[in-house]
Each structure stands twice: as structure tokens, then as C-alpha cells.
Design an enzyme around this catalytic site. Structure first.
Site, PDB file in Angstrom:
ATOM      1  N   ARG A 252     -56.036-118.232  -7.165  1.00  0.00           N
ATOM      2  CA  ARG A 252     -57.401-117.754  -6.864  1.00  0.00           C
ATOM      3  C   ARG A 252     -57.528-116.341  -7.393  1.00  0.00           C
ATOM      4  O   ARG A 252     -56.675-115.501  -7.136  1.00  0.00           O
ATOM      5  CB  ARG A 252     -57.683-117.914  -5.368  1.00  0.00           C
ATOM      6  CG  ARG A 252     -57.636-116.703  -4.541  1.00  0.00           C
ATOM      7  CD  ARG A 252     -58.041-116.943  -3.107  1.00  0.00           C
ATOM      8  NE  ARG A 252     -56.959-116.666  -2.155  1.00  0.00           N
ATOM      9  CZ  ARG A 252     -56.466-115.467  -1.920  1.00  0.00           C
ATOM     10  NH1 ARG A 252     -56.921-114.410  -2.552  1.00  0.00           N
ATOM     11  NH2 ARG A 252     -55.494-115.313  -1.050  1.00  0.00           N
ATOM     12  N   HIS A 256     -59.218-113.680  -0.681  1.00  0.00           N
ATOM     13  CA  HIS A 256     -59.369-114.926   0.080  1.00  0.00           C
ATOM     14  C   HIS A 256     -60.839-115.199   0.421  1.00  0.00           C
ATOM     15  O   HIS A 256     -61.355-116.294   0.233  1.00  0.00           O
ATOM     16  CB  HIS A 256     -58.537-114.837   1.363  1.00  0.00           C
ATOM     17  CG  HIS A 256     -58.716-115.976   2.294  1.00  0.00           C
ATOM     18  ND1 HIS A 256     -58.271-117.248   2.015  1.00  0.00           N
ATOM     19  CD2 HIS A 256     -59.312-116.049   3.510  1.00  0.00           C
ATOM     20  CE1 HIS A 256     -58.575-118.057   3.015  1.00  0.00           C
ATOM     21  NE2 HIS A 256     -59.208-117.354   3.930  1.00  0.00           N
ATOM     22  N   TYR A 265     -51.527-107.381  -0.620  1.00  0.00           N
ATOM     23  CA  TYR A 265     -50.415-108.344  -0.674  1.00  0.00           C
ATOM     24  C   TYR A 265     -50.089-108.907  -2.054  1.00  0.00           C
ATOM     25  O   TYR A 265     -49.154-109.682  -2.184  1.00  0.00           O
ATOM     26  CB  TYR A 265     -50.658-109.497   0.319  1.00  0.00           C
ATOM     27  CG  TYR A 265     -51.952-110.267   0.109  1.00  0.00           C
ATOM     28  CD1 TYR A 265     -52.038-111.290  -0.825  1.00  0.00           C
ATOM     29  CD2 TYR A 265     -53.097-109.959   0.864  1.00  0.00           C
ATOM     30  CE1 TYR A 265     -53.214-111.995  -1.009  1.00  0.00           C
ATOM     31  CE2 TYR A 265     -54.283-110.660   0.681  1.00  0.00           C
ATOM     32  CZ  TYR A 265     -54.333-111.668  -0.264  1.00  0.00           C
ATOM     33  OH  TYR A 265     -55.494-112.365  -0.443  1.00  0.00           O
TER      34      TYR A 265
HETATM   35  C1  LIG Z   1     -55.351-123.668  12.431  1.00  0.00           C
HETATM   36  C2  LIG Z   1     -55.763-122.427  11.684  1.00  0.00           C
HETATM   37  N1  LIG Z   1     -54.881-121.420  11.527  1.00  0.00           N
HETATM   38  C3  LIG Z   1     -55.244-120.309  10.860  1.00  0.00           C
HETATM   39  C4  LIG Z   1     -56.495-120.190  10.337  1.00  0.00           C
HETATM   40  C5  LIG Z   1     -56.907-118.932   9.560  1.00  0.00           C
HETATM   41  N2  LIG Z   1     -56.952-119.260   8.141  1.00  0.00           N
HETATM   42  C6  LIG Z   1     -58.136-119.499   7.508  1.00  0.00           C
HETATM   43  S1  LIG Z   1     -57.912-119.837   5.875  1.00  0.00           S
HETATM   44  C7  LIG Z   1     -56.242-119.683   6.000  1.00  0.00           C
HETATM   45  C8  LIG Z   1     -55.379-119.841   4.792  1.00  0.00           C
HETATM   46  C9  LIG Z   1     -55.230-121.237   4.297  1.00  0.00           C
HETATM   47  O1  LIG Z   1     -54.544-121.210   3.076  1.00  0.00           O
HETATM   48  P1  LIG Z   1     -54.484-122.432   2.131  1.00  0.00           P
HETATM   49  O2  LIG Z   1     -54.430-123.696   2.927  1.00  0.00           O
HETATM   50  O3  LIG Z   1     -53.380-122.220   1.171  1.00  0.00           O
HETATM   51  O4  LIG Z   1     -55.897-122.439   1.370  1.00  0.00           O
HETATM   52  P2  LIG Z   1     -56.507-121.303   0.414  1.00  0.00           P
HETATM   53  O5  LIG Z   1     -57.375-120.450   1.279  1.00  0.00           O
HETATM   54  O6  LIG Z   1     -55.365-120.577  -0.185  1.00  0.00           O
HETATM   55  O7  LIG Z   1     -57.319-122.018  -0.612  1.00  0.00           O
HETATM   56  C10 LIG Z   1     -55.866-119.342   7.293  1.00  0.00           C
HETATM   57  C11 LIG Z   1     -54.469-119.106   7.713  1.00  0.00           C
HETATM   58  C12 LIG Z   1     -57.406-121.251  10.553  1.00  0.00           C
HETATM   59  N3  LIG Z   1     -58.659-121.218  10.065  1.00  0.00           N
HETATM   60  N4  LIG Z   1     -57.017-122.361  11.212  1.00  0.00           N
END
Ligand SMILES: Cc1ncc(C[n+]2csc(CCOP(=O)(O)OP(=O)(O)O)c2C)c(N)n1
Ligand SMILES: [Mg+2]
Length: 336
Positions: A252, A256, A265
Site C-alpha cells: 500500500r 493505512h 513504522y
Molecule cells: C478484530 C480487530 N482487531 C483490530 C482491529 C484494528 N484494525 C483495523 S485495520 C487493521 C489492520 C488489518 O491489516 P490487514 O488485514 O493486513 O489489512 P490492510 O489494512 O493491511 O489492507 C487493524 C489491526 C479491528 N478493526 N478489528
């Protein structure tokens, strides 16, 4: 990761030159919606933006193999490209971004990028990561039970694979050989958490055999490679052979979300290096290299898409806000 696209024969993929140009236009639209959304965020008009930039190849490539009106889509928040392929318009996307009454996802109530459309068969997602995975398995079970021929596809990041929901959904899908495809958009980070802190394996796809179905790794910046992998998975699912896990390695380019500062980071050098594998420019180079478009046509398409987006933005900005009297609708039980 490749710096040019694989020369997978487009004929072998069943894609016409018009298909390829339409795919490119969709990727470009996703990229330009992203750029516009960030501008609107900085202008104070869009409270929260979830960027797609960098993921266009894997999203448009995989989604393109599904059929509108027949298949079921369970995207996650980063999947602007997926929902555009499913048939959502940029105007609808901006209605959501501005929390307008006609936002198809929630009538302007929910966080933007929580895609949903009854009309298009896009299943509402929740903010808790990974909850769409058991939903996808359950819907695929219903499809199979009813003897329908639809395919269910769900998308998620590599971080989502750390959730119990993810493992339960894949296990259930494997046991029942369900017509479901799991697409991992592996961008190496779950917000700030790097992949090696989420899993002790190099590839998410390596886990698929443990659930009894194939897992494949593809270059997520190569839209045609993603399409090819998904096409095969769709054929497997439709013919009753069960699920597939596809892992698209990508990156990406933006933080985020509009609320994140990724400088804390990851280095700027890392981001700049990743931009050398930009799926949108790689596909443009492929199209010009194959003689399917000239540089001027690629540039003109960007201008056309920008002009269309400006119209959509103005129209969405001027659309009606939700009526305050409906504030608690869909929150509390209503008689009638
Ligand atoms: C159960 C849960 N834990 C934590 C979060 C906070 N959170 C939102 S997005 C995210 C990262 C997810 O990363 P990834 O699955 O790799 O998708 P990306 O955003 O990198 O596309 C987190 C930890 C959440 N929404 N739900
Ligand atoms: Mg991630």
C-alpha cells in the site's frame, strides 16, 4: 516482484483488447478516486479515507473473473477496486465518503469504505477484522445447499489471517468443499505491524493445504496474473471442486488510513522502492508495449476519468444529507 507484467497471453485468458482497456480504466478510476478522496480529506470535506493505491492490480484482477448478478462479493474496507468491478459507481462511493442520505452502504451512517449493496450482491462488512470470512463460508454453504451455481469471493489483508474467524471460515469451507474463493491482499503490514510479527510462515497461501484445498501465491501488482489465478479458482468453485486461497503480494502506497502516519513504522526508501512496481503504471506499459494503446490515449483516459470524477464529486457533495428525524433508524427495533 516483477517490474514488468508477465506476458501471459491475453487470448489464453479470454480477454479482448476492449476488456483490457476497461480493466485499465477501472484501475485508473480507483487510483484517482483515492487521490481525490485524500484531497477532500485535507479540505475537511471527507472525514475518513481508506486508501487503495498500490492494491489496484490484485483487486481489479481478481474481481474481474466474477460475474455481476450471479456471484457474491464480500470485500474488506480497502476494496474500492473490487466494488467498482462489482458495479458501484464513483458517485456512490463519494456519497458514502460525504455521509449522504443516498449512500448505498448505510444511508450515511457508517464509516466510509464499509461497502454494501443489496442491488450488487455486496455483503455488508463490519469493522472487526476477519468477520467476513465465516460469512463467506456460510453464504457459500447456502449456495451449495440450494444447488445454485454462484461463486462467493471474499477479500482481506494478511493481518486478517491472524484472526480465529479466518481459520474457522477456511476450515469449514474445506470440510464442505464450498464454492468460495479467499483472496489475501498481502501488503506486508497490518497498520504498523509487519508480517513477521503476525505469522511464522513466509506465505499465507502455504496454510491452504492444512484446510484441504489449494493455495497459490501471485504477484499482486500484475493484474493479469491475478485475473488468471482467480479465473482458475472460479472454474474450480463452479464445478464443485471447492475453495481456493489466492495470496496476492502487493504494497500500500499511502498510510493505512487518513488518520495514520506511516513514517513511524516504514522508511520512505521502502515506499519509493515499492512504487517502482506500481500496478497501474505496469499495466499502462503493458498496454502500450502490446500496441493496444498509445501513450497519448493513456494520458487522455486519465483526463476523462478525472473530469467524470469531478462531476461525481460535485453531485455527491450537493446531494441531500440524511434527515435527522431518521437518526435512530436501523439502530433500535421499529414496529411495523
Ligand atoms: C478484530 C480487530 N482487531 C483490530 C482491529 C484494528 N484494525 C483495523 S485495520 C487493521 C489492520 C488489518 O491489516 P490487514 O488485514 O493486513 O489489512 P490492510 O489494512 O493491511 O489492507 C487493524 C489491526 C479491528 N478493526 N478489528
Ligand atoms: Mg496488510
Amino acid at each position: 516482484m516483477a517490474t514488468r507484467l508477465s506476458d501471459t497471453s491475453r487470448e489464453a485468458l479470454g480477454l479482448t483488447p476492449d476488456d483490457l482497456l476497461a480493466m485499465y480504466r477501472t484501475m485508473l478510476t480507483a487510483r484517482l478516486v483515492d487521490e481525490a478522496a485524500f484531497r477532500l480529506n485535507r479540505q475537511g470535506k471527507a472525514p475518513f479515507v481508506v486508501p487503495v493505491s498500490g492494491h489496484e492490480g490484485c483487486q481489479i484482477g481478481t474481481a474481474w473473473a466474477l460475474e455481476r448478478g450471479r456471484d457474491v462479493w464480500l470485500p474488506y474496507y480497502r476494496d474500492l477496486g473490487v466494488v467498482l468491478v462489482a458495479g458501484m459507481t464513483p458517485y456512490e462511493v463519494f456519497l458514502g465518503l460525504f455521509a449522504k442520505a443516498d449512500d448505498p452502504a448505510s444511508g450515511g451512517r457508517q464509516m466510509p469504505a464499509h461497502w454494501s449493496s443489496r442491488r450488487l450482491g455486496i455483503i455488508s462488512g463490519s469493522s472487526p477484522i476477519g468477520t467476513q470470512i465465516p460469512h463467506a463460508a456460510g453464504i457459500a454453504y447456502a449456495v451449495k445447499y440450494r444447488g445454485e451455481d454462484g461463486v462467493v469471493a471474499t477479500w482481506f489483508g494478511e493481518g486478517a489471517t491472524s484472526e480465529g474467524d479466518w481459520h474457522e471460515g477456511l476450515n469449514f469451507a474445506g470440510i464442505h468443499r464450498l464454492p468460495v474463493i479467499f483472496v489475501c491482499e498481502n501488503n506486508r503490514y497490518a497498520i504498523s505491524v509487519e508480517q513477521s510479527k503476525q505469522m511464522a510462515v513466509a506465505n499465507v497461501a502455504d496454510r491452504a493445504p492444512a484446510y484441504g484445498f489449494p493455495g497459490v501465491v501471485v504477484d499482486g501488482n500484475d493484474v493479469l496474473a491475478c485475473f488468471a489465478a482467480m479465473k482458475e479458482a472460479v472454474a474450480r468453485a463452479r464445478s464443485g471442486e471447492g475453495p481456493t486461497l489466492i495470496e496476492c503480494k502487493t504494497y500500500r502506497f499511502q498510510p493505512h488510513t487518513s488518520d495514520d502516519d506511516d513514517r513511524t513504522y516504514r522508511s520512505r526508501e521502502e515506499v519509493e522502492e515499492a512504487r517502482l512496481h506500481d500496478p497501474v503504471s505496469l499495466f499502462a506499459a503493458f498496454l502500450t508495449g502490446q500496441g493496444l494503446a498509445r501513450d497519448e490515449e493513456i494520458a487522455a483516459m486519465a483526463e476523462e476519468v478525472k473530469a467524470d470524477l469531478n462531476v461525481a464529486i460535485d453531485k455527491a457533495w450537493n446531494a441531500a444529507d440524511p434527515d435527522p428525524a431518521t437518526l435512530t433508524q436501523h439502530v433500535f427495533h421499529e414496529d411495523s
